[in-house]
Design a protein around this motif. Structure first.
Motif, PDB file in Angstrom:
ATOM      1  N   GLY A  20      -5.072   5.024  -8.115  1.00 27.24           N
ATOM      2  CA  GLY A  20      -3.715   5.527  -8.209  1.00 27.24           C
ATOM      3  C   GLY A  20      -2.720   4.711  -7.412  1.00 27.24           C
ATOM      4  O   GLY A  20      -2.278   5.119  -6.342  1.00 27.24           O
ATOM      5  N   MET A  21      -2.373   3.528  -7.948  1.00 26.21           N
ATOM      6  CA  MET A  21      -1.364   2.664  -7.331  1.00 26.21           C
ATOM      7  C   MET A  21      -0.385   2.236  -8.422  1.00 26.21           C
ATOM      8  O   MET A  21      -0.783   1.944  -9.549  1.00 26.21           O
ATOM      9  N   VAL A  62       0.825  -1.211   0.000  1.00 26.85           N
ATOM     10  CA  VAL A  62       0.000   0.000   0.000  1.00 26.85           C
ATOM     11  C   VAL A  62       0.861   1.264   0.000  1.00 26.85           C
ATOM     12  O   VAL A  62       0.679   2.155  -0.844  1.00 26.85           O
ATOM     13  N   ILE A  96      -3.041  12.826  -1.766  1.00 31.06           N
ATOM     14  CA  ILE A  96      -2.201  11.636  -1.617  1.00 31.06           C
ATOM     15  C   ILE A  96      -2.901  10.604  -0.733  1.00 31.06           C
ATOM     16  O   ILE A  96      -2.776   9.399  -0.952  1.00 31.06           O
ATOM     17  N   ARG A 132       1.310   3.461  -3.468  1.00 34.02           N
ATOM     18  CA  ARG A 132       0.810   4.843  -3.513  1.00 34.02           C
ATOM     19  C   ARG A 132       1.953   5.822  -3.730  1.00 34.02           C
ATOM     20  O   ARG A 132       1.855   6.761  -4.538  1.00 34.02           O
ATOM     21  N   THR A 133       3.049   5.635  -3.014  1.00 35.96           N
ATOM     22  CA  THR A 133       4.198   6.528  -3.167  1.00 35.96           C
ATOM     23  C   THR A 133       4.739   6.475  -4.592  1.00 35.96           C
ATOM     24  O   THR A 133       5.074   7.507  -5.186  1.00 35.96           O
ATOM     25  N   TYR A 182       3.101   5.747  -7.345  1.00 35.02           N
ATOM     26  CA  TYR A 182       2.199   6.434  -8.279  1.00 35.02           C
ATOM     27  C   TYR A 182       2.378   7.949  -8.193  1.00 35.02           C
ATOM     28  O   TYR A 182       2.435   8.641  -9.210  1.00 35.02           O
ATOM     29  N   VAL A 183       2.468   8.451  -6.967  1.00 33.82           N
ATOM     30  CA  VAL A 183       2.641   9.899  -6.779  1.00 33.82           C
ATOM     31  C   VAL A 183       3.930  10.378  -7.437  1.00 33.82           C
ATOM     32  O   VAL A 183       3.948  11.387  -8.163  1.00 33.82           O
ATOM     33  N   VAL A 192      -6.762   7.363  -1.407  1.00 31.71           N
ATOM     34  CA  VAL A 192      -6.451   6.148  -2.159  1.00 31.71           C
ATOM     35  C   VAL A 192      -7.700   5.540  -2.791  1.00 31.71           C
ATOM     36  O   VAL A 192      -7.602   4.775  -3.757  1.00 31.71           O
ATOM     37  N   TYR A 223      -0.018  16.187  -7.182  1.00 33.80           N
ATOM     38  CA  TYR A 223       0.020  15.971  -5.737  1.00 33.80           C
ATOM     39  C   TYR A 223       0.821  17.042  -5.006  1.00 33.80           C
ATOM     40  O   TYR A 223       0.605  17.288  -3.820  1.00 33.80           O
TER      41      TYR A 223
END
Length: 284
Positions: free
Chosen positions: A111-112, A81, A104, A85-86, A88-89, A107, A97
């Motif tokens: 956006g993963m 997780v 951010i 997420r990190t 994708y950002v 979720v 972002y």
């Protein structure tokens, strides 16, 4: 865009599947989230099956206990997780972002990144194996062997969500996605589900049970990394690039997915090429 207008609009109908499985008050259970959960649980269950089968390991000596995997599943979930997420950002939508940092945490909007999730799990495996005195590559091997099932499920969920669709095409199995414009498109999510999911799982199953490659630490993990990278690069030729990125370096084919996957192929090939069987010390 003009070449897209030349494509026929005839396409297979998009299946009317609600992305939400069930709603209980304000709580909504999505296929996407279920795909992640089932994938993690399957990889955990499958890894435990591997470490209870002494035939698969050098001299029947298993490098970890099933209880170790019970403890690791929490580490793996956090790595997937946070890393996903990190990734994708950072890799796909950093300007957005930076402008809206609170997004951010949203979720549930999607956006993963697989590549980010992989790095998160690798970090989790490294720290966990060091804390338990387990060979890191052997932990990577047993976890990787079951991961493709979850990848396939999440890609099917992407299809249900009508997201990450493919480029316009006139192939007979093209699909017109509800939010993909008036174009018949490649169902590239299903291509990925087949290659990254079913095909890759069967290849790894062959390596673990027929070729007994768990006796050669990092070979199975390397095969997983290289196999995913090759599958992703292939499908990227049929997948529409992320709108905020488009094609890279002025080309009409190079995507961020390809750029991030090429190092995976190289690392996976290196891991397989340099893997050596474990030799147990002989009794005196």
């Amino acid at each position: 865009m003009s070449e897209y207008l030349m494509l026929p609009l005839a396409a297979l109908p998009f299946p009317n599947i609600d992305p939400v499985i069930v709603r209980i008050g304000p709580l909504a259970v999505h296929w996407y989230g279920v795909g992640y959960i089932v994938g993690i649980l399957f990889a955990w269950w499958y890894a435990k099956r591997l470490v209870t089968n002494a035939r698969l390991w050098p001299d029947g000596t298993v490098p970890m206990k099933p209880e170790d995997l019970d403890d690791f599943i929490v580490w793996a979930a956090i790595g997937v997780v946070l890393g996903g997420r990190t990734g994708y950002v950072l890799f796909y939508d950093l300007p957005r972002y930076i402008a809206h940092p609170l997004d951010i945490l949203a979720v549930w909007q999607g956006g993963m990144s697989f590549h980010g999730g992989l790095l998160g799990v690798i970090l989790a495996m490294t720290l966990f194996s060091w804390s338990r005195g387990i060979r890191t590559w052997s932990l990577f091997d047993v976890v990787a062997a079951g991961v493709p099932v979850g990848l396939g499920l999440v890609r099917v969920a992407n299809f249900i969500n009508s997201e990450l669709w493919g480029r316009p095409t006139d192939v007979p199995w093209a699909v017109e996605f509800p939010n993909g414009g008036p174009f018949a498109r490649h169902p590239s999510q299903l291509y990925e589900a087949l290659l990254e999911g079913l095909v890759l799982f069967l290849i790894l199953r062959f390596l673990t049970h027929s070729r007994l490659k768990l006796k050669t630490p990092r070979f199975v993990g390397g095969a997983f990394i290289a196999g995913y990278g090759l599958s992703r690069i292939f499908v990227e030729f049929f997948r529409e690039p992320d709108q905020q990125l488009g094609y890279l370096l002025g080309t009409d084919w190079l995507t961020m997915g390809m750029v991030l996957s090429l190092p995976m192929v190289l690392a996976g090939v290196w891991a397989m090429a340099t893997a050596k069987p474990v030799t147990q010390p002989q009794p005196v």
